[in-house]
Motif scaffolding. Structure first.
Motif, mmCIF file in Angstrom:
data_model
loop_
_atom_site.group_PDB
_atom_site.id
_atom_site.type_symbol
_atom_site.label_atom_id
_atom_site.label_comp_id
_atom_site.label_asym_id
_atom_site.label_seq_id
_atom_site.Cartn_x
_atom_site.Cartn_y
_atom_site.Cartn_z
ATOM 1 N N UNK A 1 -29.719 28.395 -6.423
ATOM 2 C CA UNK A 1 -30.314 29.331 -5.470
ATOM 3 C C UNK A 1 -30.058 30.773 -5.899
ATOM 4 N N UNK A 2 -31.049 31.633 -5.665
ATOM 5 C CA UNK A 2 -30.876 33.061 -5.959
ATOM 6 C C UNK A 2 -29.952 33.730 -4.944
ATOM 7 N N UNK A 3 -29.875 33.166 -3.747
ATOM 8 C CA UNK A 3 -29.045 33.761 -2.689
ATOM 9 C C UNK A 3 -28.239 32.677 -1.988
ATOM 10 N N UNK A 4 -27.105 33.089 -1.447
ATOM 11 C CA UNK A 4 -26.254 32.186 -0.660
ATOM 12 C C UNK A 4 -25.739 32.945 0.547
ATOM 13 N N UNK A 5 -25.665 32.240 1.688
ATOM 14 C CA UNK A 5 -25.245 32.858 2.953
ATOM 15 C C UNK A 5 -24.072 32.070 3.527
ATOM 16 N N UNK B 1 -29.100 22.381 4.221
ATOM 17 C CA UNK B 1 -28.129 23.197 3.480
ATOM 18 C C UNK B 1 -28.810 24.175 2.546
ATOM 19 N N UNK B 2 -30.087 23.942 2.264
ATOM 20 C CA UNK B 2 -30.863 24.857 1.410
ATOM 21 C C UNK B 2 -32.152 25.198 2.157
ATOM 22 N N UNK B 3 -32.434 26.498 2.286
ATOM 23 C CA UNK B 3 -33.584 26.922 3.092
ATOM 24 C C UNK B 3 -34.297 28.102 2.443
ATOM 25 N N UNK B 4 -35.388 28.519 3.121
ATOM 26 C CA UNK B 4 -36.064 29.766 2.748
ATOM 27 C C UNK B 4 -36.447 30.489 4.035
ATOM 28 N N UNK B 5 -36.363 31.787 4.016
ATOM 29 C CA UNK B 5 -36.572 32.579 5.222
ATOM 30 C C UNK B 5 -37.996 32.442 5.765
ATOM 31 N N UNK B 6 -38.937 32.120 4.900
ATOM 32 C CA UNK B 6 -40.333 32.010 5.351
ATOM 33 C C UNK B 6 -40.542 30.817 6.269
ATOM 34 N N UNK C 1 -37.662 29.302 7.848
ATOM 35 C CA UNK C 1 -36.480 29.208 8.712
ATOM 36 C C UNK C 1 -36.196 30.581 9.309
ATOM 37 N N UNK C 2 -36.753 30.778 10.519
ATOM 38 C CA UNK C 2 -36.675 32.085 11.163
ATOM 39 C C UNK C 2 -35.242 32.515 11.470
ATOM 40 N N UNK C 3 -34.321 31.556 11.608
ATOM 41 C CA UNK C 3 -32.945 31.921 11.960
ATOM 42 C C UNK C 3 -32.283 32.800 10.904
ATOM 43 N N UNK C 4 -32.802 32.783 9.669
ATOM 44 C CA UNK C 4 -32.220 33.614 8.613
ATOM 45 C C UNK C 4 -32.464 35.103 8.852
ATOM 46 N N UNK D 1 -35.807 32.265 -4.643
ATOM 47 C CA UNK D 1 -36.425 30.946 -4.752
ATOM 48 C C UNK D 1 -35.973 30.033 -3.626
ATOM 49 N N UNK D 2 -34.713 30.210 -3.223
ATOM 50 C CA UNK D 2 -34.145 29.436 -2.114
ATOM 51 C C UNK D 2 -32.818 30.076 -1.710
ATOM 52 N N UNK D 3 -32.338 29.710 -0.529
ATOM 53 C CA UNK D 3 -31.068 30.241 -0.029
ATOM 54 C C UNK D 3 -30.134 29.086 0.285
ATOM 55 N N UNK D 4 -28.975 29.090 -0.345
ATOM 56 C CA UNK D 4 -27.957 28.064 -0.090
ATOM 57 C C UNK D 4 -27.095 28.492 1.086
ATOM 58 N N UNK D 5 -26.814 27.557 1.985
ATOM 59 C CA UNK D 5 -26.051 27.850 3.195
ATOM 60 C C UNK D 5 -24.638 27.290 3.079
#
Length: 915
Positions: free
Chosen positions: A113-117, A144-149, A151-154, A198-202
């Motif tokens: 993932x390019x980003x992690x939260x 555990x892996x999402x994208x803001x487009x 998943x509005x909670x991001x 590309x994706x966000x790891x949680x």
């Protein structure tokens, strides 16, 4: 290949007290190798020296400096020097857990993932807490892996400090912090990054400890026009960003957040603006509203914000000032009113021209089931329900059973619940009739075979709200286990969110056996769970109860206690009396064997050690449990709580509350109501107090007994007439020693003890003063001040409270119920009430005893008047006892029925009566 796995960019500006903790937390990360870049943004304190020393001592720590250009510029500088595979950003007053970057890095790498939260915790010098919106970000069931487009909670997590960003990718996408922003720089950066990644790891672990410092002077903490102008600028930048991303249709999610933040900031900060500035603020606010792409968001606001937004759109200056001012003065409530079969915000009474925007189209209900039992075919339910914001005076309540084919309705009778007004509206909205009388319904007579969903229906404003009936507590739900009566099984079930349904079903002999066997298997599974957890205490208590409960119940055991480590109050005095005068009664006292008070009671015998197996067993088999404090909080073992959670029907003891004071100074029905505590007997000190308990606490006349407090039998004045006791109660808003010493509360007493006129009075009359701060206050004090030979501070544990009351001749207190004990001995009491409004708005809910008019002693608010009253008392020709009797005895008799030396016997006889 990057040399480092993570680069942590730490931005510092004058964070000398905190920067070492921050740097150390990154140096000690479990993830290695890691790079640390400290960027100093023109600090003027010693934090720059501290940073440079760390850089000199550690080869992987780099120290950069620049003129003061702001956090965005400093972060960009750090980013340009970074060499790590991923980059993290940290402010110098925050710090990170030891495994923070390892957790984030692993989550990012494993999913490429390019980003992690990650999650985070807020803290200050008093407490640690989680932000509510992060629960939505890490809600159960989310991937555990999402994208803001998708998943509005991001959108809810704008900070950069709880995230990792792939460094090379940031550079490729040219994602940097916008240096023209002083507010919202994190938001723009994370919005850009999360959309382009590309994706966000949680990672649902704390990866940041965020310091909340109210003394900071950053722009976001200031009430300035520049703050709101920056929010307008942020909104414009967001629009440009979403245009460039070709995602204009997704802007609504972040605009909703920004709109709520802008309007709430207006209410928080407007008090600091002058009239001229408010004109400019209205113009800036209008500019913000006009930048919104989705104007429909305005219709989704609550009534207060909807009104404010319409005032802004119409640029209506006078209402703008009036609304913001009323909120700043804390005169605003969420109260609703009914007009012409419509429901409006109460604001409509002052803003009539805005009525269309103040109409409430969707009402919200609140309810709590406090009593529920399913016994045979009978379902018993009690609790309260109300429509949020709406007075309960004209609201009708019903229990509704719905099946696929029909609906059954049972009307409910209202019950007085003043505690609901206090708990949910701080007495600003009248929820007094939110309660409904406990009702028993025969389900077999009412319902046909089948499944029925259960609702609470509230009728208000020409509308009916059907609220699914929820039973939150597992212990209550376990009161509704399946029952079979006359070949009909009645059972209750509860959904994942605790919503209740019932089923009525005819059963044959085989189905009866299966139902019984299912219940046995469920109970055995629960019992064995404690054995598997090696909780032998709980398991043994369950086995012993099942084997011997009938034998022990026939012994008529009374289990008596106070707090687990005390033997000083009414329970102690009653126990002493019983063991001395009624030894035939099987009474036992529960106390921790390591407690100091253990030594003063052990000679009486029948002592049960707190948290022993015997303690748990006797809780289960006792006929009566007697306590002067909250029984559940002070007398129950963990094992007992676990047992009655599943087997609530085993709790068959009669609970007797013998009190530790006189109720009336404050309302405590939110704690002691019948539906919550279910006392069988409730001891009071006068018909006045009994009337209050019966009226507002849900107890019947015969459940409330007037005897007085057992400890009063031991009250005997041993003073010489020369001793003054100063004994105020505490203030729950004082949390630290610093807060205490800076408070008006503390300084009122200190200034009295240092007042030359007061000291002169002590010397002239040969008086002494004992100052006994409340034990909650004493917990805060490291070093007690000294005041000379005539004024002494008494510390907790040096002497019992009762002995202090007996050996002093005059009491100075504020709102403490020790005044009743003191006056019981016909001795004068002075009430020093300089913070009446604060005390009864922040600390207690004011009771039926009016402290301004009903007290049995002189009430004063200022030091000068207090000293004059002391002079008056000590220049009286009459004795102190005669002074009290002639001036205040009649008022005292209203609240206390005296029975000198007879209270314990009367109490014993009242408790002994079978109910």
């Amino acid at each position: 290949m990057s040399k480092y796995k993570v680069t942590a960019v730490i931005v510092n500006y004058n964070k000398e007290p905190y920067i070492s903790q921050c740097i150390e937390s990154v140096i000690n990360q479990s993830l290695q190798p890691i790079e640390i870049i400290i960027v100093d943004d023109g600090s003027t304190d010693n934090s720059c020296i501290i940073s440079s020393r760390y850089a000199a001592a550690h080869p992987h720590v780099r120290y950069l400096t620049q003129e003061n250009k702001g956090v965005s510029s400093a972060r960009n500088k750090g980013l340009s020097y970074a060499q790590g595979e991923y980059v993290a950003f940290l402010d110098a007053d925050d710090y990170v857990p030891a495994n923070a970057y390892e957790r984030l890095y692993k989550a990012a790498v494993q999913s490429d993932a390019d980003t992690a939260v990650g999650n985070f915790e807020c803290f200050n010098e008093y407490r640690t807490w989680h932000l509510a919106y992060m629960k939505k970000v890490f809600a159960k069931g989310l991937p555990a892996v999402r994208h803001i487009s998708t998943h509005q909670e991001l959108h809810l997590t704008p900070s950069v400090s709880n995230k990792l960003f792939r460094r090379e990718w940031l550079l490729q996408q040219k994602i940097v912090f916008q240096e023209n922003l002083q507010i919202g720089e994190d938001l723009l950066f994370t919005q850009n990054a999360l959309h382009l990644s590309n994706k966000t790891a949680m990672c649902n672990y704390p990866v940041l400890y965020y310091r909340v410092n109210e003394e900071e002077h950053t722009l976001s903490k200031q009430a300035t026009l520049a703050f709101f102008e920056q929010l307008v600028l942020v909104q414009k930048e967001l629009k440009q960003l979403y245009d460039s991303l070709h995602r204009q249709n997704e802007l609504v999610h972040i605009e909703k957040r920004q709109l709520a933040f802008f309007l709430s900031s207006l209410f928080r900060k407007a008090a600091a603006f002058s009239k001229e500035q408010l004109h400019e603020l209205l113009t800036v606010s209008r500019a913000f509203v006009h930048t919104l792409t989705e104007k429909s968001l305005l219709d989704q606001l609550d009534s207060r914000n909807r009104l404010l937004s319409q005032i802004i759109i119409q640029k209506d200056y006078e209402p703008f000032v009036k609304l913001l001012s009323s909120f700043c003065k804390d005169s605003f409530t969420n109260e609703l009113v009914q007009q012409d079969q419509k429901v409006y915000s109460k604001l409509v009474e002052e803003y009539t021209t805005y009525a269309p925007w103040l109409e409430i189209h969707s009402l919200q209900a609140e309810h709590r089931i406090e009593v529920i039992r399913l016994e045979g075919a009978n379902l018993t339910i009690g609790g309260y329900a109300f429509v949020k914001g709406l007075s309960t005076e004209d609201i009708q309540k019903e229990i509704v059973f719905k099946s696929k084919m029909e609906t059954k309705v049972i009307s409910l009778e209202n019950e007085l619940r003043t505690d609901v007004s206090y708990l949910f509206a701080h007495n600003k909205i009248n929820y007094h009739h939110a309660g409904f009388q406990t009702i028993t319904i025969n389900l077999i007579n009412l319902l046909q075979n089948g499944s029925w969903n259960v609702f609470l229906r509230l009728k208000a404003g020409g509308k009916a709200i059907d609220e699914p009936l929820q039973v939150i507590l597992a212990q209550l739900r376990n009161h509704a286990k399946p029952n079979i009566t006359h070949n009909v099984e009645v059972s209750a079930s509860f959904s994942a969110n605790s919503q209740m349904s019932v089923r009525v079903k005819k059963v044959n002999f085989l189905e009866k056996c299966i139902s019984k066997l299912t219940g046995i298997k469920r109970a055995v599974r629960y019992d064995m769970s404690f054995l598997k957890k090696r909780d032998y205490h709980t398991f043994s208590a369950i086995v012993l109860y099942k084997l011997f409960n009938r034998l022990y119940r026939n012994k008529n055991i009374w289990l008596i206690g106070e707090r687990k480590d005390t033997a000083q109050d009414n329970s102690y005095h009653l126990y002493t009396y019983i063991r001395t005068n009624h030894q035939h009664q099987k009474a036992y006292y529960v106390i921790d064997k390591h407690a100091e008070d253990y030594q003063r009671i052990k000679h009486l015998g029948n002592i049960v050690h707190f948290n022993s197996l015997k303690h748990t067993l006797y809780l289960l088999v006792s006929h009566k449990t007697i306590n002067s404090y909250s029984e559940a909080s002070n007398m129950y073992t963990t094992a007992y709580k676990n047992i009655i959670k599943y087997y609530p029907e085993w709790q068959q003891n009669e609970k007797v509350f013998i009190q530790h004071g006189v109720i009336g100074v404050s309302r405590v029905n939110h704690v002691l109501h019948k539906n919550r505590m279910n006392y069988s007997q409730f001891v009071v000190s006068s018909p006045f107090e009994k009337k209050h308990i019966v009226k507002e606490f849900g107890y019947s006349e015969d459940e409330v007994i007037v005897t007085g407090l057992a400890r009063w039998d031991a009250l005997k004045d041993i003073s010489t007439g020369k001793e003054i006791l100063v004994m105020p109660t505490w203030r729950n808003w004082l949390k630290t020693e610093e807060q205490l010493f800076e408070s008006d509360y503390w300084n009122r007493y200190i200034s009295l003890f240092r007042d030359e006129e007061f000291i002169r009075l002590l010397e002239q009359k040969d008086l002494t003063v004992t100052f006994f701060p409340h034990y909650q206050i004493q917990k805060l004090i490291k070093t007690f001040p000294e005041f000379g030979d005539r004024i002494k501070i008494a510390k907790q544990g040096e002497e019992t409270v009762q002995n202090m009351l007996k050996r002093h001749s005059v009491l100075l207190t504020d709102y403490s119920t020790v005044a009743f004990d003191f006056a019981y001995m016909n001795k004068p009491v002075l009430f020093y009430q300089f913070d009446y409004d604060d005390f009864y708005s922040k600390h207690y809910n004011e009771g039926p005893i009016n402290h301004k008019f009903d007290l049995f002693g002189k009430r004063v608010e200022e030091r000068g008047a207090l000293i004059e009253e002391f002079k008056s008392i000590y220049t009286e020709k009459d004795s102190l006892e005669e002074y009290f009797i002639t001036q205040y005895q009649s008022k005292f008799d209203k609240f206390v029925s005296k029975n000198p030396g007879l209270i314990s016997e009367q109490l014993f006889q009242a408790i002994s009566q079978e109910r």
